[in-house]
Design a protein around this motif. Structure first.
Motif, short mmCIF file in Angstrom:
data_model
loop_
_atom_site.label_atom_id
_atom_site.label_comp_id
_atom_site.label_asym_id
_atom_site.label_seq_id
_atom_site.Cartn_x
_atom_site.Cartn_y
_atom_site.Cartn_z
N LEU A 157 0.80 -1.22 0.00
CA LEU A 157 0.00 0.00 0.00
C LEU A 157 0.84 1.27 0.00
O LEU A 157 0.29 2.38 -0.06
CB LEU A 157 -0.93 0.01 1.23
CG LEU A 157 -2.13 -0.93 1.15
CD1 LEU A 157 -2.85 -0.98 2.49
CD2 LEU A 157 -3.08 -0.51 0.05
N LEU A 158 2.15 1.14 0.07
CA LEU A 158 3.00 2.33 0.02
C LEU A 158 2.97 2.93 -1.38
O LEU A 158 2.74 2.24 -2.36
CB LEU A 158 4.43 1.97 0.42
CG LEU A 158 5.35 3.14 0.75
CD1 LEU A 158 4.94 3.79 2.07
CD2 LEU A 158 6.80 2.68 0.84
N GLN A 159 3.21 4.24 -1.44
CA GLN A 159 3.20 4.92 -2.74
C GLN A 159 4.48 4.60 -3.50
O GLN A 159 5.45 5.36 -3.50
CB GLN A 159 3.08 6.44 -2.53
CG GLN A 159 1.83 6.86 -1.77
CD GLN A 159 0.56 6.76 -2.62
OE1 GLN A 159 0.60 6.38 -3.79
NE2 GLN A 159 -0.56 7.11 -2.04
N THR A 160 4.48 3.45 -4.16
CA THR A 160 5.63 3.01 -4.96
C THR A 160 5.11 2.48 -6.29
O THR A 160 3.92 2.22 -6.45
CB THR A 160 6.43 1.91 -4.25
OG1 THR A 160 5.65 0.69 -4.29
CG2 THR A 160 6.74 2.28 -2.81
N PRO A 161 6.00 2.25 -7.24
CA PRO A 161 5.55 1.67 -8.52
C PRO A 161 4.93 0.29 -8.34
O PRO A 161 4.21 -0.19 -9.21
CB PRO A 161 6.84 1.57 -9.33
CG PRO A 161 7.74 2.61 -8.75
CD PRO A 161 7.42 2.64 -7.28
#
Length: 353
Positions: free
Chosen positions: A344-348
């Motif tokens: 859920l982290l803002q990563t690709p």
């Protein structure tokens, strides 16, 4: 003079050990706050039992139909915890009946942890409990991996006193895993044989390697496993009958082995050996599909591991290599692709709701 030297040596040993503990756990407290996306909401199927007609969560949490999940929570593994929560809810037939119990170090910012969980899972029923590090820090002996020496790693031994007494059974899960099956099946594991806990057993492992030669050469200690089919089990996935735990004072039994370890080194790992000493050969078995462990391999050597043969309900990245670390470094193992959709982290690699 000798007594003074001995006292000084003892003081130095304690100081060195305290520095090891504090340095290995400092990152878990001081890691920068991460921002996670809001997860989709999941709903019960029509066949799910109701928890309680009352709106009071205090009443609902004591419902016999609730499924209780306990996890530790810290900043370093928070990304893994968020993925684990999402996987549990996504594959649950009755996600609204799952109650989460998060245990965090007294040195952590509990308010930040609560708000982070609530922001991504605004509908989630959960509590965050403060674990007093001092309750166990004096019992911890250094192990072969500093990450295993953090007091929070021992919180699983204290769940019976941390969780509400109305919670009679709990599924304990590590933060470096995902479920791809219904947790209700795991939570309903048969404990009718009187066992205190259940976990997948691995009887082909070299059980002697978990304890030192001094343990095995001492008959009064090695007889602990006499007449038992002692098998290794991973404490990252356990179903615990908390009523039986409380009745048998099992926290104290574990602490007694830790106290002995302080006097004479009988094992090299962290919180696992005391569990084996108390429970090995006495647990209820669980199908191996509920803990496909060891997927973390060895991060220093870049070792990648495949799934074991057979069905899979739970994937566990136990070991030094964590999937989010390898993904961020652009050096993922093939198995890490199965974890990435729950990130859920803002990563690709983040899960796209």
């Amino acid at each position: 003079m000798k007594s003074l030297l001995a006292a000084a040596a003892a003081f130095l040993a304690v100081a060195i050990f305290s520095n090891v503990i504090s340095s290995s756990c400092a990152a878990a407290v001081s890691a920068p706050r991460q921002t996670f996306k809001e997860a989709p909401q999941f709903y019960n199927s029509r066949t799910c039992p109701t928890l309680n007609s009352a709106d009071d969560e205090g009443t609902r949490i004591c419902s016999a139909n609730a499924i209780h999940v306990a996890m530790t929570l810290d900043a370093v593994y928070l990304r893994g915890s968020m993925a684990a929560i999402l996987s549990i809810l996504q594959h649950s037939s009755c996600p609204e009946n799952v109650r989460f119990h998060f245990v965090a170090s007294s040195a952590a910012n509990l308010a930040d942890l609560r708000s982070t969980i609530a922001a991504s899972f605004p509908y989630l029923s959960f509590r965050v409990y403060e674990f007093d590090d001092s309750a166990v820090s004096g019992l911890i002996s250094t192990s072969i991996r500093s990450a295993l020496d953090c007091p929070l790693n021992y919180a699983r031994s204290y769940l019976a006193s941390i969780l509400p007494r109305c919670v009679s059974r709990v599924v304990y899960l590590d933060s470096d895993l995902i479920l791809v099956d219904d947790i209700a099946q795991l939570a309903s594991t048969d404990l009718s044989n009187g066992a205190v806990l259940a976990a997948p057993e691995y009887c082909n492992a070299n059980f002697t390697s978990y304890f030192t030669p001094s343990f095995w050469s001492n008959p009064s200690l090695s007889l602990t496993f006499s007449n038992l089919r002692a098998c290794y089990f991973n404490t990252g996935v356990m179903i615990i009958d908390l009523d039986r735990w409380r009745g048998g004072d099992y926290t104290r039994r574990i602490e007694e082995w830790m106290e002995l370890q302080k006097r004479m080194r009988i094992y090299e790992l962290g919180s696992l050996p005391p569990f084996l000493l108390v429970f090995a050969g006495r647990i209820a078995p669980v199908d191996h599909k509920w803990n496909q462990h060891g997927l973390g391999g060895d991060n220093y050597r870049g070792l990648c591991r495949d799934l074991h043969a057979g069905p899979v309900s739970l994937l566990h990245w136990s070991g030094k290599g964590k999937p989010w670390v390898r993904l961020d470094a652009n050096r993922p193992c093939p198995i890490d692709a199965l974890w990435a959709p729950y990130d859920l982290l803002q990563t690709p690699f983040a899960f796209d709701s």
